[in-house]
Scaffold this motif. Structure first.
Motif, PDB file in Angstrom:
ATOM      1  N   VAL A 124       9.707  -1.201  11.108  1.00 45.50           N
ATOM      2  CA  VAL A 124       8.941  -0.074  10.406  1.00 45.50           C
ATOM      3  C   VAL A 124       9.228   0.035   9.002  1.00 45.50           C
ATOM      4  CG1 VAL A 124       8.943   2.408  10.132  1.00 45.50           C
ATOM      5  CG2 VAL A 124       8.908   1.346  12.464  1.00 45.50           C
ATOM      6  N   ILE A 125      10.383  -0.122   8.458  1.00 45.12           N
ATOM      7  CA  ILE A 125      10.778  -0.077   7.164  1.00 45.12           C
ATOM      8  C   ILE A 125       9.972  -1.219   6.335  1.00 45.12           C
ATOM      9  CG2 ILE A 125      12.808  -0.506   5.348  1.00 45.12           C
ATOM     10  CD1 ILE A 125      14.402   1.203   7.489  1.00 45.12           C
ATOM     11  N   THR A 126      10.206  -2.661   6.929  1.00 44.27           N
ATOM     12  CA  THR A 126       9.600  -3.758   6.275  1.00 44.27           C
ATOM     13  C   THR A 126       7.961  -3.465   6.146  1.00 44.27           C
ATOM     14  OG1 THR A 126      11.169  -5.245   7.084  1.00 44.27           O
ATOM     15  CG2 THR A 126       9.115  -6.089   6.536  1.00 44.27           C
ATOM     16  N   GLU A 127       7.460  -2.792   7.115  1.00 44.79           N
ATOM     17  CA  GLU A 127       5.836  -2.540   6.972  1.00 44.79           C
ATOM     18  C   GLU A 127       5.732  -1.356   5.893  1.00 44.79           C
ATOM     19  OE1 GLU A 127       1.888  -2.819   7.709  1.00 44.79           O
ATOM     20  OE2 GLU A 127       3.516  -4.174   8.397  1.00 44.79           O
ATOM     21  N   CYS A 128       6.323  -0.540   6.084  1.00 44.24           N
ATOM     22  CA  CYS A 128       6.250   0.471   4.957  1.00 44.24           C
ATOM     23  C   CYS A 128       6.444   0.083   3.619  1.00 44.24           C
ATOM     24  CB  CYS A 128       7.336   1.798   5.163  1.00 44.24           C
ATOM     25  SG  CYS A 128       7.019   2.657   6.650  1.00 44.24           S
ATOM     26  N   GLU A 129       7.407  -0.665   3.490  1.00 49.62           N
ATOM     27  CA  GLU A 129       7.856  -1.248   1.860  1.00 49.62           C
ATOM     28  C   GLU A 129       6.637  -2.186   1.708  1.00 49.62           C
ATOM     29  OE1 GLU A 129      12.583  -2.128   1.987  1.00 49.62           O
ATOM     30  OE2 GLU A 129      11.375  -3.891   2.632  1.00 49.62           O
ATOM     31  N   SER A 130       6.008  -2.859   2.462  1.00 44.50           N
ATOM     32  CA  SER A 130       5.122  -3.840   2.110  1.00 44.50           C
ATOM     33  C   SER A 130       3.767  -3.026   1.780  1.00 44.50           C
ATOM     34  CB  SER A 130       4.452  -4.729   3.329  1.00 44.50           C
ATOM     35  OG  SER A 130       3.164  -5.433   3.140  1.00 44.50           O
ATOM     36  N   ARG A 131       3.447  -1.881   2.420  1.00 48.25           N
ATOM     37  CA  ARG A 131       2.277  -1.172   2.205  1.00 48.25           C
ATOM     38  C   ARG A 131       2.564  -0.355   0.838  1.00 48.25           C
ATOM     39  NH1 ARG A 131      -0.702   1.006   7.362  1.00 48.25           N
ATOM     40  NH2 ARG A 131      -0.604  -0.931   8.693  1.00 48.25           N
ATOM     41  N   LEU A 132       3.628   0.208   0.364  1.00 50.19           N
ATOM     42  CA  LEU A 132       4.068   0.884  -0.709  1.00 50.19           C
ATOM     43  C   LEU A 132       3.828  -0.120  -1.950  1.00 50.19           C
ATOM     44  CD1 LEU A 132       7.093   3.254   0.367  1.00 50.19           C
ATOM     45  CD2 LEU A 132       5.030   3.911  -0.252  1.00 50.19           C
ATOM     46  N   ASN A 133       4.232  -1.437  -1.748  1.00 50.33           N
ATOM     47  CA  ASN A 133       4.361  -2.296  -2.622  1.00 50.33           C
ATOM     48  C   ASN A 133       2.846  -2.408  -3.227  1.00 50.33           C
ATOM     49  OD1 ASN A 133       6.972  -2.606  -3.091  1.00 50.33           O
ATOM     50  ND2 ASN A 133       7.027  -4.446  -1.552  1.00 50.33           N
ATOM     51  N   THR A 134       1.908  -2.765  -2.117  1.00 50.90           N
ATOM     52  CA  THR A 134       0.439  -3.329  -2.170  1.00 50.90           C
ATOM     53  C   THR A 134      -0.220  -1.886  -3.015  1.00 50.90           C
ATOM     54  OG1 THR A 134       0.727  -4.605  -0.237  1.00 50.90           O
ATOM     55  CG2 THR A 134      -1.531  -3.933  -1.054  1.00 50.90           C
ATOM     56  N   SER A 135       0.244  -0.806  -2.554  1.00 48.83           N
ATOM     57  CA  SER A 135      -0.477   0.432  -3.030  1.00 48.83           C
ATOM     58  C   SER A 135      -0.133   0.577  -4.623  1.00 48.83           C
ATOM     59  CB  SER A 135      -0.018   1.589  -2.059  1.00 48.83           C
ATOM     60  OG  SER A 135      -0.475   3.177  -2.638  1.00 48.83           O
ATOM     61  N   LEU A 136       1.181   0.737  -4.803  1.00 49.66           N
ATOM     62  CA  LEU A 136       1.608   0.978  -6.077  1.00 49.66           C
ATOM     63  C   LEU A 136       1.038  -0.102  -7.186  1.00 49.66           C
ATOM     64  CD1 LEU A 136       2.894   2.656  -8.452  1.00 49.66           C
ATOM     65  CD2 LEU A 136       5.125   1.470  -7.469  1.00 49.66           C
ATOM     66  N   LEU A 137       0.975  -1.451  -6.650  1.00 42.12           N
ATOM     67  CA  LEU A 137       0.579  -2.616  -7.467  1.00 42.12           C
ATOM     68  C   LEU A 137      -1.016  -2.445  -7.733  1.00 42.12           C
ATOM     69  CD1 LEU A 137       1.332  -5.222  -9.042  1.00 42.12           C
ATOM     70  CD2 LEU A 137       0.672  -6.443  -6.693  1.00 42.12           C
ATOM     71  N   SER A 138      -1.561  -1.947  -6.845  1.00 50.05           N
ATOM     72  CA  SER A 138      -3.278  -2.073  -6.909  1.00 50.05           C
ATOM     73  C   SER A 138      -3.228  -0.680  -7.790  1.00 50.05           C
ATOM     74  CB  SER A 138      -3.850  -1.469  -5.209  1.00 50.05           C
ATOM     75  OG  SER A 138      -3.632  -2.760  -4.703  1.00 50.05           O
ATOM     76  N   GLU A 139      -2.519   0.471  -7.670  1.00 52.29           N
ATOM     77  CA  GLU A 139      -3.031   1.586  -8.563  1.00 52.29           C
ATOM     78  C   GLU A 139      -2.723   1.170  -9.966  1.00 52.29           C
ATOM     79  OE1 GLU A 139      -1.744   6.266  -9.024  1.00 52.29           O
ATOM     80  OE2 GLU A 139      -1.315   5.270  -7.305  1.00 52.29           O
ATOM     81  N   LEU A 140      -1.413   0.614 -10.398  1.00 52.55           N
ATOM     82  CA  LEU A 140      -1.147   0.383 -11.579  1.00 52.55           C
ATOM     83  C   LEU A 140      -2.194  -0.515 -12.320  1.00 52.55           C
ATOM     84  CD1 LEU A 140       2.616  -0.166 -11.310  1.00 52.55           C
ATOM     85  CD2 LEU A 140       1.550   1.854 -12.256  1.00 52.55           C
ATOM     86  N   ARG A 141      -2.619  -1.676 -11.457  1.00 54.38           N
ATOM     87  CA  ARG A 141      -3.454  -2.603 -11.899  1.00 54.38           C
ATOM     88  C   ARG A 141      -4.781  -2.065 -12.313  1.00 54.38           C
ATOM     89  NH1 ARG A 141      -2.116  -8.108  -8.508  1.00 54.38           N
ATOM     90  NH2 ARG A 141      -0.435  -8.800  -9.750  1.00 54.38           N
TER      91      ARG A 141
END
Length: 156
Positions: free
Chosen positions: A82-99
């Motif tokens: 669960v933690i690994t999946e949450c990390e992955s989704r948060l990473n993708t979300s923040l990276l997409s938003e900043l870009r």
């Protein structure tokens, strides 16, 4: 095993007796009711030992219990997934938003941890920026507003 052997012998004897009765029975109008009676008889002969097994109390279905170590390992594996999946989704979300907002961001790494109550919180947040990105305070402020965490900004 003795009960099973008895059951098989009774069924075999019953089938032989019914076969002989079928050969000796007269053809015609009596054949159908006789087949029905024989079918009910065979069904009763086959069900009786099974019902005795359940009503006698001898039938016990033992379900092996899992040891607490196995349960704990399974729970830890699930929590880590669960933690690994949450990390992955948060990473993708923040990276997409900043870009999307036009910032030159190469990578985002968010590390999560679980507390003793089962909650998950952000332990660290690193943003790897392109060498030409100079709007560090805006990126830090956007991240603080969105995740309530001050990021570590690293230029590459």
């Amino acid at each position: 095993m003795n009960g099973f052997l008895t059951f098989v012998c009774v069924v075999c004897a019953c089938v032989v007796a019914v076969s002989l009765l079928g050969v000796l029975s007269p053809a015609g109008a009596m054949k159908k009711p006789l087949r029905l009676a024989v079918g009910v008889f065979i069904l009763c002969v086959m069900i009786t030992p099974v019902t005795k097994l359940f009503t006698s109390g001898e039938f016990k279905l033992d379900v092996p219990s899992l040891s607490s170590d196995i349960e704990l390992d399974a729970q830890n594996a699930y929590n880590n997934a669960v933690i690994t999946e949450c990390e992955s989704r948060l990473n993708t979300s923040l990276l997409s938003e900043l870009r999307y907002k036009g910032y030159s961001v190469d990578e985002v790494k968010i590390k999560l941890k679980a507390n003793e109550n089962g909650g998950i919180f952000i332990d660290s947040l690193c943003i790897y920026l392109g060498s030409d990105e100079n709007r560090l305070s805006q990126i830090a402020e956007l991240t603080r507003q969105k995740y309530d965490v001050t990021p570590k900004l690293i230029k590459r």
